[in-house]
Enzyme design. Structure first.
Site, PDB file in Angstrom:
ATOM      1  N   TYR A 104     -50.790   3.549  15.379  1.00 15.68           N
ATOM      2  CA  TYR A 104     -50.692   3.961  13.981  1.00 15.68           C
ATOM      3  C   TYR A 104     -50.673   2.708  13.095  1.00 15.68           C
ATOM      4  O   TYR A 104     -50.874   1.600  13.579  1.00 15.68           O
ATOM      5  CB  TYR A 104     -49.502   4.910  13.807  1.00 15.68           C
ATOM      6  CG  TYR A 104     -49.762   6.165  14.639  1.00 15.68           C
ATOM      7  CD1 TYR A 104     -50.851   6.985  14.331  1.00 15.68           C
ATOM      8  CD2 TYR A 104     -48.999   6.470  15.765  1.00 15.68           C
ATOM      9  CE1 TYR A 104     -51.155   8.089  15.115  1.00 15.68           C
ATOM     10  CE2 TYR A 104     -49.302   7.584  16.550  1.00 15.68           C
ATOM     11  CZ  TYR A 104     -50.377   8.388  16.221  1.00 15.68           C
ATOM     12  OH  TYR A 104     -50.690   9.465  17.001  1.00 15.68           O
ATOM     13  N   HIS A 119     -41.970   3.657  12.985  1.00 17.76           N
ATOM     14  CA  HIS A 119     -42.945   3.855  14.062  1.00 17.76           C
ATOM     15  C   HIS A 119     -43.982   2.732  14.002  1.00 17.76           C
ATOM     16  O   HIS A 119     -44.938   2.787  13.227  1.00 17.76           O
ATOM     17  CB  HIS A 119     -43.608   5.216  13.894  1.00 17.76           C
ATOM     18  CG  HIS A 119     -44.418   5.653  15.080  1.00 17.76           C
ATOM     19  ND1 HIS A 119     -44.804   4.797  16.071  1.00 17.76           N
ATOM     20  CD2 HIS A 119     -44.887   6.863  15.439  1.00 17.76           C
ATOM     21  CE1 HIS A 119     -45.501   5.473  16.986  1.00 17.76           C
ATOM     22  NE2 HIS A 119     -45.559   6.731  16.622  1.00 17.76           N
ATOM     23  N   GLY A 120     -43.772   1.738  14.835  1.00 14.78           N
ATOM     24  CA  GLY A 120     -44.699   0.609  14.873  1.00 14.78           C
ATOM     25  C   GLY A 120     -45.553   0.619  16.127  1.00 14.78           C
ATOM     26  O   GLY A 120     -46.077  -0.426  16.531  1.00 14.78           O
TER      27      GLY A 120
END
Ligand code: PHB
Length: 366
Positions: free
Chosen positions: A181, A176-177
């Site tokens: 975040y 999850h890039g």
């Protein structure tokens, strides 16, 4: 090159999918609040969405370590119990002939000391907080900038989580890039004011994303690794001065070094968390043109199913659906047969029990 279209087969990693309707990663907050272990409700929820097989599901964002965020009810992938819980989920999905990727999550500054081990201060690229309150109504905290020698520990946590995911039976992992975040906090120019090799230039701000990708590829294989990015997103105060150049560089590097990644997943600039369709002057064409391999696009298509079908025919993209996949466990077959969709109930998106989670009816049941 396979033909384009939402109901055309496509190969993802070592798997042949029958269609390109993807379950988007969706936070649902129904894991155990203390142990972050997924349970039988998760098994049912993901199993339902595996439908008649041949599809790709992406899990909700899943904490890679106790320091990764720990929103109450978010699942984890660091403990033995979590791995055992996920094994039942992956089995339910495989029994129905679909595949499932685990989304690897570290929220960086988007959490609270109260949720972290020993009330640790949240960490980020730089000591810059999100403005205002978060979605839980808590004031956002100023994070601590990661020390350079802590970055390797963070990368190691992604690697261990990826290995745990494969042990749990996942077909692959999605880094999850996106969406503000920790990896995105390093990428965007407004959240990264570092002066070391992880800050400043585009090359330096992209370094963490690329090093994590490299380490995960080495640990679990390129065909089992994917990444999600969100250029142009302003969610959680993200802003980048040169999004086309920043993510253009990142995607070029991914293409040059990891062209066999299972897929590249990008969030539509028009995406909003609101019920109405969003709009944006930007699109993802620049990045798709660089990538040229399996490309998943997410954001806003549920409000425009005809547009989704046309988009898939034009581009060959896979399309991730969120809200309407929550409300329609049989979404792929409903879209294929042009059947009406159940409405979703936002009040039951986050937390709670079976209501709004596993009780949306199939078309035949409705
Ligand atoms: C959320 O928990 O609200 C959330 C999680 C992951 C995202 C976006 C939002 O990518």
């Amino acid at each position: 090159m396979s033909s384009k279209g939402l109901f055309q087969p496509i190969r993802i990693g070592n798997h042949d999918l029958k269609h390109r309707v993807v379950l988007a990663p969706l936070t649902r907050l129904r894991a155990d609040p203390d142990t972050h272990v997924p349970n039988d409700k998760h098994v049912q929820y993901y199993g339902q969405r595996a439908g008649n097989g041949g599809g790709l599901l992406i899990t909700e964002a899943t904490n890679i370590s106790p320091m990764a965020g720990r929103y109450p009810g978010s699942p984890g992938i660091w403990s033995k119990e979590q791995i055992e819980g996920w094994k039942k989920v992956t089995k339910a999905v495989h029994d129905r002939g679909s595949i499932i990727f685990l989304q690897l999550w570290h929220v960086g500054r988007a959490t609270h000391a109260a949720w972290l081990p020993n009330n640790a201060q949240p960490v980020s690229a730089s000591a810059i907080s999100i403005s205002g309150d978060d979605t839980f109504g808590l004031a956002n905290e100023v994070p601590r900038a990661l020390e350079i020698d802590e970055i390797q520990d963070l990368i190691n946590d992604y690697v261990q989580a990826a290995k745990n995911g494969i042990e749990a039976g996942f077909d692959g992992v999605e880094i999850h890039g996106a969406n503000g975040y920790i990896i995105d906090q390093f990428i965007n120019s407004n959240t990264n004011q570092r002066t070391d090799r992880y800050g400043g230039s585009i090359e330096n701000r992209a370094r963490l994303a690329l090093e994590i990708t490299d380490a995960v590829v080495k640990a679990v294989g390129i065909d089992k690794t994917a990444i999600r990015l969100s250029p142009f997103s302003d969610f959680q105060d993200m802003y980048d001065e040169t999004p086309n150049d920043t993510w253009g560089y990142l995607v070029q590097q991914l293409k040059a070094n990891y062209p066999g990644l299972a897929y590249l997943h990008m969030v539509e600039p028009r995406f909003t968390f609101e019920d109405s369709a969003g709009s944006s002057e930007h699109n993802l064409d620049h990045f798709r043109n660089i990538w040229k391999s399996p490309f998943i696009i997410a954001g806003g298509f549920g409000h425009d199913v005809t547009g989704a079908v046309e988009h898939a025919e034009k581009t060959g993209d896979l399309i991730a659906f969120g809200r309407f996949f929550i409300a329609n466990p049989d979404l792929p077959s409903r879209l294929q047969q042009k059947l009406p969709l159940n409405a979703y109930n936002r009040a039951t998106f986050y937390g709670g029990g079976a209501e709004g989670y596993t009780d949306y009816p199939l078309y035949e049941e409705a």
